[in-house]
Design a protein around this motif. Structure first.
Motif, PDB file in Angstrom:
ATOM      1  N   LYS A 101       0.497  -1.510   0.030  1.00  0.00           N
ATOM      2  CA  LYS A 101       0.050   0.047   0.210  1.00  0.00           C
ATOM      3  C   LYS A 101       0.630   1.094   0.132  1.00  0.00           C
ATOM      4  O   LYS A 101       0.358   2.935   0.068  1.00  0.00           O
ATOM      5  N   GLN A 102       2.423   0.705   0.173  1.00  0.00           N
ATOM      6  CA  GLN A 102       3.011   2.116   0.353  1.00  0.00           C
ATOM      7  C   GLN A 102       4.786   1.693  -0.240  1.00  0.00           C
ATOM      8  O   GLN A 102       4.940   0.640   0.345  1.00  0.00           O
ATOM      9  N   TYR A 103       4.708   2.232  -0.943  1.00  0.00           N
ATOM     10  CA  TYR A 103       6.254   1.553  -1.563  1.00  0.00           C
ATOM     11  C   TYR A 103       7.390   3.056  -1.362  1.00  0.00           C
ATOM     12  O   TYR A 103       6.821   4.319  -1.845  1.00  0.00           O
ATOM     13  N   VAL A 104       8.156   3.611  -0.424  1.00  0.00           N
ATOM     14  CA  VAL A 104       8.848   4.100   0.133  1.00  0.00           C
ATOM     15  C   VAL A 104      10.208   3.715  -0.474  1.00  0.00           C
ATOM     16  O   VAL A 104      10.869   3.253  -0.237  1.00  0.00           O
ATOM     17  N   ALA A 105      10.854   4.700  -1.005  1.00  0.00           N
ATOM     18  CA  ALA A 105      12.057   4.901  -2.110  1.00  0.00           C
ATOM     19  C   ALA A 105      12.930   6.140  -1.616  1.00  0.00           C
ATOM     20  O   ALA A 105      12.551   6.872  -1.554  1.00  0.00           O
ATOM     21  N   ILE A 106      14.087   5.027  -1.487  1.00  0.00           N
ATOM     22  CA  ILE A 106      14.556   6.253  -0.352  1.00  0.00           C
ATOM     23  C   ILE A 106      15.998   6.758  -1.710  1.00  0.00           C
ATOM     24  O   ILE A 106      16.956   5.713  -2.098  1.00  0.00           O
ATOM     25  N   SER A 107      15.883   7.698  -1.632  1.00  0.00           N
ATOM     26  CA  SER A 107      16.446   8.389  -2.949  1.00  0.00           C
ATOM     27  C   SER A 107      17.912   8.807  -2.492  1.00  0.00           C
ATOM     28  O   SER A 107      18.642   8.373  -1.376  1.00  0.00           O
ATOM     29  N   SER A 108      18.425  10.242  -2.852  1.00  0.00           N
ATOM     30  CA  SER A 108      19.615  11.445  -1.697  1.00  0.00           C
ATOM     31  C   SER A 108      18.992  12.208  -2.523  1.00  0.00           C
ATOM     32  O   SER A 108      19.080  12.874  -3.724  1.00  0.00           O
ATOM     33  N   ALA A 109      19.791  13.228  -1.553  1.00  0.00           N
ATOM     34  CA  ALA A 109      19.281  14.532  -1.361  1.00  0.00           C
ATOM     35  C   ALA A 109      20.639  15.193  -2.221  1.00  0.00           C
ATOM     36  O   ALA A 109      21.059  16.835  -2.888  1.00  0.00           O
ATOM     37  N   SER A 110      21.521  14.627  -2.859  1.00  0.00           N
ATOM     38  CA  SER A 110      22.881  14.304  -3.505  1.00  0.00           C
ATOM     39  C   SER A 110      22.222  15.340  -5.184  1.00  0.00           C
ATOM     40  O   SER A 110      22.759  15.663  -5.785  1.00  0.00           O
ATOM     41  N   VAL A 111      20.372  15.189  -4.475  1.00  0.00           N
ATOM     42  CA  VAL A 111      20.106  15.643  -6.749  1.00  0.00           C
ATOM     43  C   VAL A 111      19.550  16.717  -6.255  1.00  0.00           C
ATOM     44  O   VAL A 111      19.334  17.422  -7.527  1.00  0.00           O
ATOM     45  N   TYR A 112      19.761  17.572  -5.407  1.00  0.00           N
ATOM     46  CA  TYR A 112      19.916  18.831  -5.567  1.00  0.00           C
ATOM     47  C   TYR A 112      20.236  19.572  -6.247  1.00  0.00           C
ATOM     48  O   TYR A 112      21.804  19.288  -5.831  1.00  0.00           O
ATOM     49  N   GLY A 113      20.037  20.641  -7.036  1.00  0.00           N
ATOM     50  CA  GLY A 113      20.658  21.394  -7.799  1.00  0.00           C
ATOM     51  C   GLY A 113      22.510  21.481  -7.123  1.00  0.00           C
ATOM     52  O   GLY A 113      22.102  22.026  -6.087  1.00  0.00           O
ATOM     53  N   LYS A 114      23.397  21.417  -7.738  1.00  0.00           N
ATOM     54  CA  LYS A 114      24.916  22.347  -7.620  1.00  0.00           C
ATOM     55  C   LYS A 114      25.207  23.487  -8.274  1.00  0.00           C
ATOM     56  O   LYS A 114      24.646  22.658 -10.084  1.00  0.00           O
ATOM     57  N   PRO A 115      25.811  24.301  -8.149  1.00  0.00           N
ATOM     58  CA  PRO A 115      26.028  25.016  -6.440  1.00  0.00           C
ATOM     59  C   PRO A 115      24.682  24.780  -6.446  1.00  0.00           C
ATOM     60  O   PRO A 115      23.629  25.656  -6.782  1.00  0.00           O
ATOM     61  N   VAL A 116      24.596  25.123  -4.948  1.00  0.00           N
ATOM     62  CA  VAL A 116      22.921  25.536  -4.421  1.00  0.00           C
ATOM     63  C   VAL A 116      22.878  27.012  -4.447  1.00  0.00           C
ATOM     64  O   VAL A 116      23.818  27.980  -3.891  1.00  0.00           O
ATOM     65  N   LEU A 117      22.003  27.577  -5.195  1.00  0.00           N
ATOM     66  CA  LEU A 117      21.890  29.107  -5.004  1.00  0.00           C
ATOM     67  C   LEU A 117      21.177  29.697  -4.520  1.00  0.00           C
ATOM     68  O   LEU A 117      21.371  30.875  -3.855  1.00  0.00           O
ATOM     69  N   GLN A 118      20.552  29.248  -3.403  1.00  0.00           N
ATOM     70  CA  GLN A 118      19.636  29.876  -2.140  1.00  0.00           C
ATOM     71  C   GLN A 118      19.789  28.802  -1.319  1.00  0.00           C
ATOM     72  O   GLN A 118      19.182  27.453  -1.528  1.00  0.00           O
ATOM     73  N   THR A 119      20.527  28.830  -0.225  1.00  0.00           N
ATOM     74  CA  THR A 119      19.444  27.900   1.196  1.00  0.00           C
ATOM     75  C   THR A 119      19.007  28.844   2.258  1.00  0.00           C
ATOM     76  O   THR A 119      18.412  29.615   1.858  1.00  0.00           O
ATOM     77  N   PRO A 120      17.863  27.697   2.981  1.00  0.00           N
ATOM     78  CA  PRO A 120      18.414  26.515   3.218  1.00  0.00           C
ATOM     79  C   PRO A 120      17.508  25.552   1.863  1.00  0.00           C
ATOM     80  O   PRO A 120      16.612  26.330   1.170  1.00  0.00           O
ATOM     81  N   ILE A 121      18.135  24.223   2.302  1.00  0.00           N
ATOM     82  CA  ILE A 121      17.240  23.638   0.816  1.00  0.00           C
ATOM     83  C   ILE A 121      15.852  23.267   1.198  1.00  0.00           C
ATOM     84  O   ILE A 121      15.637  22.327   2.428  1.00  0.00           O
ATOM     85  N   THR A 122      14.918  23.294   0.431  1.00  0.00           N
ATOM     86  CA  THR A 122      13.719  22.830   0.286  1.00  0.00           C
ATOM     87  C   THR A 122      13.661  21.867  -0.290  1.00  0.00           C
ATOM     88  O   THR A 122      14.066  21.325  -1.459  1.00  0.00           O
ATOM     89  N   GLU A 123      12.759  21.114  -0.341  1.00  0.00           N
ATOM     90  CA  GLU A 123      11.803  20.375  -1.290  1.00  0.00           C
ATOM     91  C   GLU A 123      11.896  21.061  -2.478  1.00  0.00           C
ATOM     92  O   GLU A 123      11.576  19.766  -3.393  1.00  0.00           O
ATOM     93  N   SER A 124      11.269  21.715  -3.079  1.00  0.00           N
ATOM     94  CA  SER A 124      11.106  22.472  -3.448  1.00  0.00           C
ATOM     95  C   SER A 124      11.677  23.050  -5.010  1.00  0.00           C
ATOM     96  O   SER A 124      11.968  23.677  -6.123  1.00  0.00           O
ATOM     97  N   THR A 125      13.452  22.664  -3.449  1.00  0.00           N
ATOM     98  CA  THR A 125      15.050  23.397  -4.259  1.00  0.00           C
ATOM     99  C   THR A 125      14.745  22.345  -5.771  1.00  0.00           C
ATOM    100  O   THR A 125      14.712  21.946  -5.715  1.00  0.00           O
TER     101      THR A 125
END
Length: 349
Positions: A101-125
């Motif tokens: 009923k629920q598949y939890v996929a473990i991804s990675s925070a390395s997917v956020y764009g680099k270099p980070v142009l604004q912090t803090p990083i949110t899920e919508s970055t």
């Protein structure tokens, strides 16, 4: 909850014996869930599973083996720590989807764009990583799962850990070999100038967030990063370890882009360029809203004491690796030769 109120939540972990997953398995058992672990039939090298865990043997990379392993079974949640790219996402949708009923996929925070142009990083970055192949594969994994959710209602929850460690796996490039070098008073190469800000999270803290999402129907279709609020410069990380060992660190700073030159096949080299050299500070508002119990319990300066105690109790598992030690030595040599070369270019007085 996705399970009946009278029945404990049933969870299948794919993997289950790694740095992050072992803590999640333990916490799931402690909270009263019925827990099974699917892997090729071995415990982690240094992480025993609780006796209450059901062991299921199967090869997650083989669709037929995976289907046979869970035939006739159903789970309230399946947590997949091994999913990597779009092919594995498609296999999860086809083979695992009918059983959960629920598949939890473990991804990675390395997917956020680099270099980070604004912090803090949110899920919508914005997500993209032109420098790191691992992150690009995880992005393809996420995209395939999101398509399945949007088109067919596949019950996915995406979780992005950042740099997560436990007592048996220190968060240092080079692992125990680096700690051994620090203890011996050797020079340690640090990428960049050592001042980029980096978030490190103990696996036991991560587990509170992950386990809190299991069985929550509001988490379906959502993406979360689960990270601590423990932010340090890389110089501080190495210095904290050194002072816990009772020594002063001897740090030398190597430009990140030179690591692949000196050590092109080293696991960490691409990570320095595509992830670790960039500051990463996260906004954890979303996971705290869904899991109010989540928070930072183990700060690094306290967790270091646990890691060093584990090192003392497990000398055979924490010895320096000669190959890694030699690689780190080459980086230090490169630093000194580069410094000499620049000094030779200085105008004479």
């Amino acid at each position: 909850m996705l399970a009946n109120d009278s029945a404990p939540l049933s969870v299948l972990y794919i993997g289950g014996t790694g740095t992050i997953s072992a803590s999640c398995v333990r916490l799931s058992v402690e909270t009263g869930m019925r827990v099974a672990v699917l892997n090729r039939g071995t415990d982690g090298k240094h992480r025993r599973l609780p006796d209450a865990v059901e062991r299921i043997v199967g090869d997650v990379t083989d669709a037929a083996s995976l289907a046979d392993a869970i035939r006739g079974r159903s789970f309230d949640a399946i947590v997949d720590f091994l999913g990597y790219d779009e092919a594995e996402a498609d296999r999860a949708v086809r083979v695992l989807g009918p059983h959960t009923k629920q598949y939890v996929a473990i991804s990675s925070a390395s997917v956020y764009g680099k270099p980070v142009l604004q912090t803090p990083i949110t899920e919508s970055t914005p997500v993209h990583n032109r420098f790191l192949s691992y992150a690009r594969a995880k992005l393809r994994y996420e995209a395939a799962l999101r398509r399945a959710y949007e088109e067919h209602g596949f019950p996915v929850t995406i979780v992005r850990p950042s740099h997560t460690y436990d007592d048996a796996n220190p968060p240092l490039p080079g692992d125990w070999t680096v700690i051994d070098r620090i203890a011996r008073g050797e020079e340690i190469p640090v990428h960049g100038d050592g001042t980029s800000l980096w978030t490190i999270t103990h696996a036991e803290d991560f587990a509170v967030g992950l386990v809190g999402l299991l069985g929550n129907p509001r988490a379906l279709g959502e993406t979360f990063h689960i990270t601590g609020d423990d932010v340090h410069t890389w110089d501080q990380i190495y210095t904290t370890v050194a002072r816990a060992l009772g020594v002063e660190p001897r740090l030398v700073h190597v430009p990140s882009e030179l690591y692949p030159v000196v050590a092109p096949d080293w696991f960490w080299s691409e990570l320095f360029v595509g992830d670790l050299s960039h500051s990463a500070i996260f906004d954890n508002t979303k996971i705290k809203r869904f899991v109010p119990a989540f928070g930072q319990r183990l700060t690094f300066h306290r967790a270091v004491q646990r890691m060093l105690a584990w090192r003392s109790e497990n000398p055979g598992a924490t010895a320096a690796d000669p190959g890694t030690d030699a690689l780190l030595g080459r980086l230090v040599t490169g630093y000194h030769r580069s410094r000499e070369a620049f000094e030779a270019l200085a105008p004479s007085s």
